[in-house]
Enzyme design. Sequence first.
Site, PDB file in Angstrom:
ATOM      1  N   ARG A   1      78.773  36.772  42.659  1.00  0.00           N
ATOM      2  CA  ARG A   1      77.314  36.962  42.604  1.00  0.00           C
ATOM      3  C   ARG A   1      76.649  36.766  43.962  1.00  0.00           C
ATOM      4  NH1 ARG A   1      79.363  38.684  39.653  1.00  0.00           N
ATOM      5  NH2 ARG A   1      79.500  38.467  37.425  1.00  0.00           N
TER       6      ARG A   1
ATOM      7  N   SER B   1      71.433  35.762  33.343  1.00  0.00           N
ATOM      8  CA  SER B   1      71.875  34.374  33.530  1.00  0.00           C
ATOM      9  C   SER B   1      71.038  33.710  34.611  1.00  0.00           C
ATOM     10  CB  SER B   1      73.345  34.344  33.955  1.00  0.00           C
ATOM     11  OG  SER B   1      74.135  34.926  32.952  1.00  0.00           O
TER      12      SER B   1
ATOM     13  N   GLU C   1      70.877  31.757  39.880  1.00  0.00           N
ATOM     14  CA  GLU C   1      71.422  33.074  40.254  1.00  0.00           C
ATOM     15  C   GLU C   1      70.339  34.005  40.806  1.00  0.00           C
ATOM     16  OE1 GLU C   1      74.207  35.174  37.548  1.00  0.00           O
ATOM     17  OE2 GLU C   1      72.951  36.913  37.939  1.00  0.00           O
TER      18      GLU C   1
HETATM   19  C1  LIG Z   1      68.720  41.024  30.520  1.00  0.00           C
HETATM   20  C2  LIG Z   1      69.427  40.921  31.846  1.00  0.00           C
HETATM   21  C3  LIG Z   1      70.804  40.972  31.920  1.00  0.00           C
HETATM   22  C4  LIG Z   1      71.466  40.883  33.154  1.00  0.00           C
HETATM   23  N1  LIG Z   1      72.831  40.957  33.172  1.00  0.00           N
HETATM   24  C5  LIG Z   1      73.487  40.865  34.359  1.00  0.00           C
HETATM   25  C6  LIG Z   1      74.919  40.938  34.391  1.00  0.00           C
HETATM   26  O1  LIG Z   1      75.578  41.113  33.375  1.00  0.00           O
HETATM   27  N2  LIG Z   1      75.523  40.821  35.596  1.00  0.00           N
HETATM   28  C7  LIG Z   1      74.820  40.664  36.759  1.00  0.00           C
HETATM   29  O2  LIG Z   1      75.446  40.563  37.835  1.00  0.00           O
HETATM   30  N3  LIG Z   1      73.471  40.608  36.749  1.00  0.00           N
HETATM   31  C8  LIG Z   1      72.788  40.706  35.578  1.00  0.00           C
HETATM   32  N4  LIG Z   1      71.423  40.627  35.558  1.00  0.00           N
HETATM   33  C9  LIG Z   1      70.685  40.433  36.815  1.00  0.00           C
HETATM   34  C10 LIG Z   1      70.132  41.737  37.440  1.00  0.00           C
HETATM   35  O3  LIG Z   1      70.007  42.745  36.484  1.00  0.00           O
HETATM   36  C11 LIG Z   1      71.017  42.258  38.579  1.00  0.00           C
HETATM   37  O4  LIG Z   1      71.136  41.300  39.579  1.00  0.00           O
HETATM   38  C12 LIG Z   1      70.435  43.554  39.174  1.00  0.00           C
HETATM   39  O5  LIG Z   1      71.368  44.137  40.060  1.00  0.00           O
HETATM   40  C13 LIG Z   1      69.124  43.330  39.924  1.00  0.00           C
HETATM   41  O6  LIG Z   1      68.620  44.599  40.277  1.00  0.00           O
HETATM   42  P1  LIG Z   1      67.097  44.853  40.554  1.00  0.00           P
HETATM   43  O7  LIG Z   1      66.965  46.230  41.065  1.00  0.00           O
HETATM   44  O8  LIG Z   1      66.305  44.529  39.336  1.00  0.00           O
HETATM   45  O9  LIG Z   1      66.817  43.816  41.715  1.00  0.00           O
HETATM   46  P2  LIG Z   1      65.468  43.012  41.985  1.00  0.00           P
HETATM   47  O10 LIG Z   1      65.304  41.972  40.924  1.00  0.00           O
HETATM   48  O11 LIG Z   1      64.347  43.929  42.211  1.00  0.00           O
HETATM   49  O12 LIG Z   1      65.849  42.287  43.360  1.00  0.00           O
HETATM   50  C14 LIG Z   1      66.812  41.248  43.383  1.00  0.00           C
HETATM   51  C15 LIG Z   1      67.117  40.897  44.851  1.00  0.00           C
HETATM   52  O13 LIG Z   1      67.752  42.006  45.479  1.00  0.00           O
HETATM   53  C16 LIG Z   1      66.940  42.473  46.562  1.00  0.00           C
HETATM   54  N5  LIG Z   1      67.016  43.937  46.532  1.00  0.00           N
HETATM   55  C17 LIG Z   1      66.686  44.765  45.525  1.00  0.00           C
HETATM   56  N6  LIG Z   1      66.914  46.035  45.879  1.00  0.00           N
HETATM   57  C18 LIG Z   1      67.395  46.002  47.139  1.00  0.00           C
HETATM   58  C19 LIG Z   1      67.803  47.000  48.075  1.00  0.00           C
HETATM   59  N7  LIG Z   1      67.774  48.299  47.783  1.00  0.00           N
HETATM   60  N8  LIG Z   1      68.235  46.577  49.290  1.00  0.00           N
HETATM   61  C20 LIG Z   1      68.274  45.266  49.631  1.00  0.00           C
HETATM   62  N9  LIG Z   1      67.889  44.291  48.789  1.00  0.00           N
HETATM   63  C21 LIG Z   1      67.455  44.656  47.561  1.00  0.00           C
HETATM   64  C22 LIG Z   1      65.537  41.956  46.293  1.00  0.00           C
HETATM   65  O14 LIG Z   1      64.810  41.832  47.500  1.00  0.00           O
HETATM   66  C23 LIG Z   1      65.842  40.630  45.656  1.00  0.00           C
HETATM   67  O15 LIG Z   1      66.121  39.678  46.662  1.00  0.00           O
HETATM   68  C24 LIG Z   1      70.728  40.719  34.342  1.00  0.00           C
HETATM   69  C25 LIG Z   1      69.320  40.672  34.272  1.00  0.00           C
HETATM   70  C26 LIG Z   1      68.675  40.762  33.042  1.00  0.00           C
HETATM   71  C27 LIG Z   1      67.177  40.720  32.980  1.00  0.00           C
END
Ligand SMILES: Cc1cc2nc3c(=O)[nH]c(=O)nc-3n(C[C@H](O)[C@H](O)[C@H](O)COP(=O)(O)OP(=O)(O)OC[C@H]3O[C@@H](n4cnc5c(N)ncnc54)[C@H](O)[C@@H]3O)c2cc1C
Length: 355
Positions: free
Chosen positions: A164, A241, A347
């Site tokens: 992660r 998580s 996380e």
């Molecule tokens: C219901 C639920 C279930 C989930 N299950 C999992 C799972 O099974 N496994 C898992 O690993 N995660 C899980 N997650 C966490 C999350 O979905 C992941 O971490 C996902 O990849 C985040 O993507 P996002 O676009 O929403 O990022 P954001 O929440 O928008 O950003 C997260 C971080 O990444 C940075 N970021 C976003 N996009 C970029 C980019 N293009 N370049 C550089 N930095 C960037 C942001 O600045 C921030 O620091 C879950 C979340 C939820 C709500």
Amino acid sequence: MARPAVPLSGYTTLRLGGPAARFVAAGAAEDVAAAVRAADGRGERVLVLGGGSNLVVADEGFDGTVVQVANTGSKIDSLGDGRVALTVEAGEDWDAVVCRTVEAGLGGLECLSGIPGSVGATPVQNVGAYGVEIAELLISVDLYDRAAGEIRTLAAEELGLGYRTSVLKGTERAVVLRVRFELADGGMSAPIRYTELARVLGVRQGKQVPVEQARQAVLELRRGKGMVLDAADHDTWSVGSFFTNPIVLKQDLGGVLSRIAARVGADVPVPQYPAGVGKSKLSAAWLIERAGFAKGYTGADGRVSLSGKHTLALTNRGSASTEDLLSLAREIRDGVRVAFGVDLQPEPVLVGCTL
Ligand SMILES: Cc1cc2nc3c(=O)[nH]c(=O)nc-3n(C[C@H](O)[C@H](O)[C@H](O)COP(=O)(O)OP(=O)(O)OC[C@H]3O[C@@H](n4cnc5c(N)ncnc54)[C@H](O)[C@@H]3O)c2cc1C
């Protein structure tokens, strides 16, 4: 065009977070880079926003520029030998991309079905689920390097991908614009490693199944745990998580196991997994439950609670503030520390707030 004072609660899966001073939605990779470059030039703080599914934003909001990564598009190139390279723009919705690869009979991403958020964020925290991590499939990323002020391509090996995490997580270093994955084109899944998934699919661990079958089984398991977004179900108003599984050093493990035995009994098996030389990974969910926080445990007069379906998901029941959520997180972190001497780490990325 930058918009002022946009409430970030509308852009996070927790539905929490105060206003952004400026908000720019960028629909092309060049626009993402230009928006970040311009904000850097003005000396403003920048928050790169994907789907907001791994963000905890302070009630006070964010006093800089939020750049929403919204570039879309993808292409597939043959690599020969039954392998293909899938190139996807960072602003694409992750699960929509996984769904398309499964429909095209491409194997590799199916176990990562149902994870919310954007493609560009997946390498940032080396997203993983059901025995598969982005690190195993990633070829390279194109990113905007903020210090150099230029767009570069970095191979997967240069990203420091770990459990992660990556060299990009929680840093101001770069914005991912485009991601390349290597997939297989035979219509079959990657070998199924995760015990629970293998059981549901009725196969032995290590066997492959048709990709669509693997995707449906993963989605079903995830829905049962509130891990697929559903606006009508508050158990999914989370960041997934909230805590990572703690890694304990070999020299500390004996002490931790004795504390656990003293609390829950010496005959109760403790889930633990190898995590590299001299390290073991414990289950955060197991520790939280044994420290006295069951699924559905509420804090802040019921405005926040642990999900009724998953101990690790801290949820907004509809009228919470970020401070409510953080109070519950602190209570749980402290409870586990007092009970077992283990420090749980968050996380998600915390913006303008701390635990
Ligand atoms: C219901 C639920 C279930 C989930 N299950 C999992 C799972 O099974 N496994 C898992 O690993 N995660 C899980 N997650 C966490 C999350 O979905 C992941 O971490 C996902 O990849 C985040 O993507 P996002 O676009 O929403 O990022 P954001 O929440 O928008 O950003 C997260 C971080 O990444 C940075 N970021 C976003 N996009 C970029 C980019 N293009 N370049 C550089 N930095 C960037 C942001 O600045 C921030 O620091 C879950 C979340 C939820 C709500």
